[in-house]
Write a protein that holds these residues in place. Structure first.
Motif, PDB file in Angstrom:
ATOM      1  N   LYS A 392      -0.507  -8.031  -6.501  1.00  0.00           N
ATOM      2  CA  LYS A 392      -0.552  -7.810  -7.946  1.00  0.00           C
ATOM      3  C   LYS A 392       0.830  -7.811  -8.583  1.00  0.00           C
ATOM      4  O   LYS A 392       0.949  -7.821  -9.806  1.00  0.00           O
ATOM      5  N   LYS A 393       1.859  -7.787  -7.718  1.00  0.00           N
ATOM      6  CA  LYS A 393       3.255  -7.811  -8.169  1.00  0.00           C
ATOM      7  C   LYS A 393       3.570  -6.628  -9.088  1.00  0.00           C
ATOM      8  O   LYS A 393       4.154  -6.781 -10.168  1.00  0.00           O
ATOM      9  N   ILE A 394       3.186  -5.459  -8.612  1.00  0.00           N
ATOM     10  CA  ILE A 394       3.450  -4.213  -9.333  1.00  0.00           C
ATOM     11  C   ILE A 394       3.857  -3.141  -8.319  1.00  0.00           C
ATOM     12  O   ILE A 394       3.585  -3.266  -7.126  1.00  0.00           O
ATOM     13  N   PRO A 395       4.507  -2.053  -8.772  1.00  0.00           N
ATOM     14  CA  PRO A 395       4.799  -0.939  -7.853  1.00  0.00           C
ATOM     15  C   PRO A 395       3.503  -0.318  -7.327  1.00  0.00           C
ATOM     16  O   PRO A 395       2.468  -0.329  -8.002  1.00  0.00           O
ATOM     17  N   TYR A 396       3.590   0.237  -6.129  1.00  0.00           N
ATOM     18  CA  TYR A 396       2.413   0.828  -5.488  1.00  0.00           C
ATOM     19  C   TYR A 396       2.883   2.034  -4.669  1.00  0.00           C
ATOM     20  O   TYR A 396       3.737   1.890  -3.794  1.00  0.00           O
ATOM     21  N   THR A 397       2.350   3.188  -4.952  1.00  0.00           N
ATOM     22  CA  THR A 397       2.714   4.401  -4.223  1.00  0.00           C
ATOM     23  C   THR A 397       1.503   4.930  -3.468  1.00  0.00           C
ATOM     24  O   THR A 397       0.393   4.967  -4.016  1.00  0.00           O
ATOM     25  N   PHE A 398       1.716   5.298  -2.204  1.00  0.00           N
ATOM     26  CA  PHE A 398       0.629   5.900  -1.432  1.00  0.00           C
ATOM     27  C   PHE A 398       1.168   7.075  -0.627  1.00  0.00           C
ATOM     28  O   PHE A 398       2.370   7.201  -0.394  1.00  0.00           O
ATOM     29  N   TYR A 399       0.250   7.918  -0.213  1.00  0.00           N
ATOM     30  CA  TYR A 399       0.612   9.154   0.475  1.00  0.00           C
ATOM     31  C   TYR A 399       0.092   9.128   1.905  1.00  0.00           C
ATOM     32  O   TYR A 399      -1.077   8.830   2.157  1.00  0.00           O
ATOM     33  N   ILE A 400       0.977   9.396   2.855  1.00  0.00           N
ATOM     34  CA  ILE A 400       0.599   9.563   4.257  1.00  0.00           C
ATOM     35  C   ILE A 400       0.498  11.059   4.508  1.00  0.00           C
ATOM     36  O   ILE A 400       1.480  11.792   4.356  1.00  0.00           O
ATOM     37  N   ASN A 401      -0.685  11.536   4.856  1.00  0.00           N
ATOM     38  CA  ASN A 401      -0.914  12.976   4.950  1.00  0.00           C
ATOM     39  C   ASN A 401      -0.343  13.571   6.244  1.00  0.00           C
ATOM     40  O   ASN A 401       0.288  12.889   7.041  1.00  0.00           O
ATOM     41  N   GLU A 402      -0.587  14.860   6.436  1.00  0.00           N
ATOM     42  CA  GLU A 402      -0.014  15.562   7.581  1.00  0.00           C
ATOM     43  C   GLU A 402      -0.584  15.074   8.908  1.00  0.00           C
ATOM     44  O   GLU A 402       0.006  15.312   9.966  1.00  0.00           O
ATOM     45  N   SER A 403      -1.704  14.398   8.877  1.00  0.00           N
ATOM     46  CA  SER A 403      -2.288  13.829  10.095  1.00  0.00           C
ATOM     47  C   SER A 403      -1.793  12.399  10.348  1.00  0.00           C
ATOM     48  O   SER A 403      -2.207  11.762  11.314  1.00  0.00           O
ATOM     49  N   GLY A 404      -0.919  11.901   9.449  1.00  0.00           N
ATOM     50  CA  GLY A 404      -0.389  10.547   9.613  1.00  0.00           C
ATOM     51  C   GLY A 404      -1.330   9.468   9.131  1.00  0.00           C
ATOM     52  O   GLY A 404      -1.232   8.317   9.579  1.00  0.00           O
ATOM     53  N   GLU A 405      -2.208   9.806   8.202  1.00  0.00           N
ATOM     54  CA  GLU A 405      -3.171   8.832   7.686  1.00  0.00           C
ATOM     55  C   GLU A 405      -2.972   8.615   6.189  1.00  0.00           C
ATOM     56  O   GLU A 405      -2.600   9.528   5.457  1.00  0.00           O
ATOM     57  N   ALA A 406      -3.246   7.387   5.760  1.00  0.00           N
ATOM     58  CA  ALA A 406      -3.259   7.057   4.335  1.00  0.00           C
ATOM     59  C   ALA A 406      -4.510   6.240   4.054  1.00  0.00           C
ATOM     60  O   ALA A 406      -4.949   5.454   4.905  1.00  0.00           O
ATOM     61  N   THR A 407      -5.064   6.427   2.877  1.00  0.00           N
ATOM     62  CA  THR A 407      -6.302   5.728   2.521  1.00  0.00           C
ATOM     63  C   THR A 407      -6.031   4.749   1.385  1.00  0.00           C
ATOM     64  O   THR A 407      -5.370   5.091   0.397  1.00  0.00           O
ATOM     65  N   PHE A 408      -6.569   3.531   1.548  1.00  0.00           N
ATOM     66  CA  PHE A 408      -6.369   2.459   0.578  1.00  0.00           C
ATOM     67  C   PHE A 408      -7.729   1.889   0.183  1.00  0.00           C
ATOM     68  O   PHE A 408      -8.592   1.676   1.046  1.00  0.00           O
ATOM     69  N   TYR A 409      -7.885   1.629  -1.101  1.00  0.00           N
ATOM     70  CA  TYR A 409      -9.077   0.912  -1.552  1.00  0.00           C
ATOM     71  C   TYR A 409      -8.732  -0.578  -1.507  1.00  0.00           C
ATOM     72  O   TYR A 409      -7.810  -1.034  -2.188  1.00  0.00           O
ATOM     73  N   VAL A 410      -9.461  -1.319  -0.694  1.00  0.00           N
ATOM     74  CA  VAL A 410      -9.098  -2.722  -0.454  1.00  0.00           C
ATOM     75  C   VAL A 410     -10.266  -3.632  -0.789  1.00  0.00           C
ATOM     76  O   VAL A 410     -11.358  -3.512  -0.206  1.00  0.00           O
ATOM     77  N   ASP A 411     -10.022  -4.528  -1.708  1.00  0.00           N
ATOM     78  CA  ASP A 411     -10.993  -5.562  -2.037  1.00  0.00           C
ATOM     79  C   ASP A 411     -10.820  -6.735  -1.072  1.00  0.00           C
ATOM     80  O   ASP A 411     -11.701  -7.036  -0.269  1.00  0.00           O
ATOM     81  N   ASP A 412      -9.658  -7.353  -1.129  1.00  0.00           N
ATOM     82  CA  ASP A 412      -9.357  -8.524  -0.306  1.00  0.00           C
ATOM     83  C   ASP A 412      -8.298  -8.143   0.743  1.00  0.00           C
ATOM     84  O   ASP A 412      -8.583  -7.994   1.924  1.00  0.00           O
ATOM     85  N   PHE A 413      -7.059  -7.948   0.265  1.00  0.00           N
ATOM     86  CA  PHE A 413      -6.012  -7.470   1.172  1.00  0.00           C
ATOM     87  C   PHE A 413      -4.891  -6.846   0.343  1.00  0.00           C
ATOM     88  O   PHE A 413      -4.739  -7.136  -0.852  1.00  0.00           O
ATOM     89  N   LEU A 414      -4.147  -5.995   0.980  1.00  0.00           N
ATOM     90  CA  LEU A 414      -2.920  -5.430   0.416  1.00  0.00           C
ATOM     91  C   LEU A 414      -1.736  -5.929   1.230  1.00  0.00           C
ATOM     92  O   LEU A 414      -1.809  -6.034   2.460  1.00  0.00           O
ATOM     93  N   LEU A 415      -0.622  -6.220   0.550  1.00  0.00           N
ATOM     94  CA  LEU A 415       0.629  -6.558   1.221  1.00  0.00           C
ATOM     95  C   LEU A 415       1.720  -5.770   0.510  1.00  0.00           C
ATOM     96  O   LEU A 415       2.092  -6.096  -0.626  1.00  0.00           O
ATOM     97  N   LEU A 416       2.214  -4.745   1.165  1.00  0.00           N
ATOM     98  CA  LEU A 416       3.124  -3.788   0.546  1.00  0.00           C
ATOM     99  C   LEU A 416       4.449  -3.757   1.294  1.00  0.00           C
ATOM    100  O   LEU A 416       4.465  -3.689   2.525  1.00  0.00           O
ATOM    101  N   SER A 417       5.552  -3.777   0.557  1.00  0.00           N
ATOM    102  CA  SER A 417       6.861  -3.667   1.191  1.00  0.00           C
ATOM    103  C   SER A 417       7.608  -2.469   0.608  1.00  0.00           C
ATOM    104  O   SER A 417       7.388  -2.080  -0.542  1.00  0.00           O
ATOM    105  N   SER A 418       8.484  -1.885   1.438  1.00  0.00           N
ATOM    106  CA  SER A 418       9.246  -0.737   0.993  1.00  0.00           C
ATOM    107  C   SER A 418      10.514  -0.630   1.831  1.00  0.00           C
ATOM    108  O   SER A 418      10.647  -1.297   2.869  1.00  0.00           O
ATOM    109  N   VAL A 419      11.425   0.217   1.348  1.00  0.00           N
ATOM    110  CA  VAL A 419      12.607   0.566   2.098  1.00  0.00           C
ATOM    111  C   VAL A 419      12.516   2.067   2.384  1.00  0.00           C
ATOM    112  O   VAL A 419      12.426   2.881   1.454  1.00  0.00           O
ATOM    113  N   LEU A 420      12.488   2.424   3.641  1.00  0.00           N
ATOM    114  CA  LEU A 420      12.299   3.829   4.018  1.00  0.00           C
ATOM    115  C   LEU A 420      13.625   4.577   4.044  1.00  0.00           C
ATOM    116  O   LEU A 420      14.654   4.007   4.387  1.00  0.00           O
TER     117      LEU A 420
END
Length: 420
Positions: A392-420
């Motif tokens: 979508k060429k927009i910022p995207y923020t997600f949360y990885i919880n204390e169990s090391g899991e994150a949930t995403f709503y996916v229609d087709d696919f997500l491709l996300l890049s970041s600098v940790l």
């Protein structure tokens, strides 16, 4: 890997060209600019030699039943036409690979009359190791003169036409000692790329790349309802151990396999294609794959590629994804981790990491839109990731919880890049 294997093989985007289906070399030359714009840097030409007539399969014969290694199929053009095609490809900044078929020749090979001892024989005469390949006869590599002839043939195409390497058909059926010798002897002529159409780890003694058939065979079984998607995903971890850092040639289709669009509905082609591009390895695209063509080209009979039937929007999409891959080192060189998720029967999640860079692919490959929970590595817990969504060429923020899991709503696919 071979001692002189290049360190940047993941840069390779190989485009397989079936020149006969174009109508010859000059028609291929007319398409070079489009191929270049797609994001290709290496063009592999399927066999360009005359085919045999004895026991021929189909009306034109298989390109892999070659009658004469040192001549050109006149239906494609002349030797000068091929030289010109190679030169034009080089001018556009792309390299050229020739197909090498040295396990066998056509049943009426030009070598058979003068060198009958170069071929495997049984009580009935020349024979083959694979019974179904009735249009060919196999070589006997215990013959020194045969080995010299074949290596001299490779030298001929490098010296005469300036080709940049070889894709070697069923290379595992040829003694590895032959390939080692061929590589050494040709190394004085030019730095060449060697691709083995095989899946065995030992082929890296002589080759830079092997095919990804060890995992593709599982994927095809999945498409045919004989294996789970999870079986395919788990094989990537096996490859890390078995191939010890060597690079695979990744593909979704080639001339021996059905088109990916034959297996996958149109609305899932993009998700599968990006899934290919985020895998660690070099990339192979087959003639017309970029147009989401569904029909498998006939390599035995008269067949013409018709790109007008294709999906131009899909070609543009693939080109944009190849450009992204070219511009993002993490997408090519990053460590690859297959992450577990709660929908492994229909979905895939891939993490690529390189230094501080991070690329996440979550693909809903076969299901309706839904939430996919992804399990990350242990060091990523209780943290927000501020990423960029390359779909979508927009910022995207997600949360990885204390169990090391994150949930995403996916229609087709997500491709996300970041600098940790």
């Amino acid at each position: 890997m071979a001692l002189d294997t290049a360190k940047n093989l993941e840069d390779l985007v190989v485009y397989e060209v079936f020149a006969r289906a174009y109508g010859g070399f000059k028609r291929v030359e007319e398409d070079l600019e489009r191929i270049k714009k797609l994001g290709v840097n290496t063009v592999w030409f399927m066999p360009i030699h005359p085919t045999g007539t004895l026991n021929r399969k189909g009306t034109l014969g298989s390109p892999y039943a070659i009658r004469d290694y040192r001549s050109i199929d006149p239906a494609l053009g002349s030797l000068d036409d091929f030289k010109n095609l190679v030169s034009k490809t080089h001018e556009m900044g792309m390299k050229v690979l020739m197909d090498v078929v040295f396990n066998h020749m056509a049943a009426d090979s030009v070598l058979l009359k003068d060198h009958p001892d170069w071929f495997l024989r049984d009580g009935n005469g020349p024979t083959r190791k694979v019974a179904d390949w009735t249009d060919v006869i196999d070589f006997d590599f215990s013959n020194y003169d045969l080995v010299k002839y074949l290596i001299d043939t490779l030298k001929f195409w490098v010296e005469e036409c300036d080709v940049d390497g070889f894709r070697c058909d069923v290379a595992g059926l040829v003694p590895i000692a032959f390939w080692n010798r061929a590589r050494v002897e040709l190394s004085d002529l030019k730095k060449l790329l060697w691709i083995s159409e095989s899946k065995e780890p030992e082929m890296y003694q002589a080759f830079d790349l092997t095919y990804d058939y060890d995992s593709y065979d599982i994927l095809r079984s999945h498409f045919e309802g004989k294996a789970l998607l999870a079986d395919y995903l788990s094989h990537f971890e096996y490859q890390k151990k078995a191939f010890n850092g060597n690079v695979k040639l990744r593909f979704l289709e080639n001339h021996d396999q059905e088109r990916i669009a034959h297996y996958v509905p149109a609305e899932k082609l993009k998700a599968w294609t990006v899934f290919l591009l985020v895998q660690k390895g070099a990339i192979l695209i087959y003639n017309g794959q970029e147009f989401a063509l569904e029909e498998k080209p006939d390599i035995f009979n008269e067949y013409k590629l018709d790109f007008s039937k294709g999906n131009k929007e899909f070609q543009d999409f693939l080109s944009s994804m190849l450009e992204l891959r070219k511009s993002m080192p993490v997408m090519k060189y990053g460590e690859m981790h297959v992450l577990k998720n709660n929908a492994s029967h229909t979905s895939a999640s891939i993490l690529r990491r390189m230094d501080k860079y991070f690329l996440l692919y979550v693909g809903n490959l076969e299901g309706e839109p839904h939430n996919i929970s992804v399990r990350f590595n242990d060091e990523l817990k209780n943290t927000y990731i501020h990423a960029f969504d390359h779909v979508k060429k927009i910022p995207y923020t997600f949360y990885i919880n204390e169990s090391g899991e994150a949930t995403f709503y996916v229609d087709d696919f997500l491709l996300l890049s970041s600098v940790l």
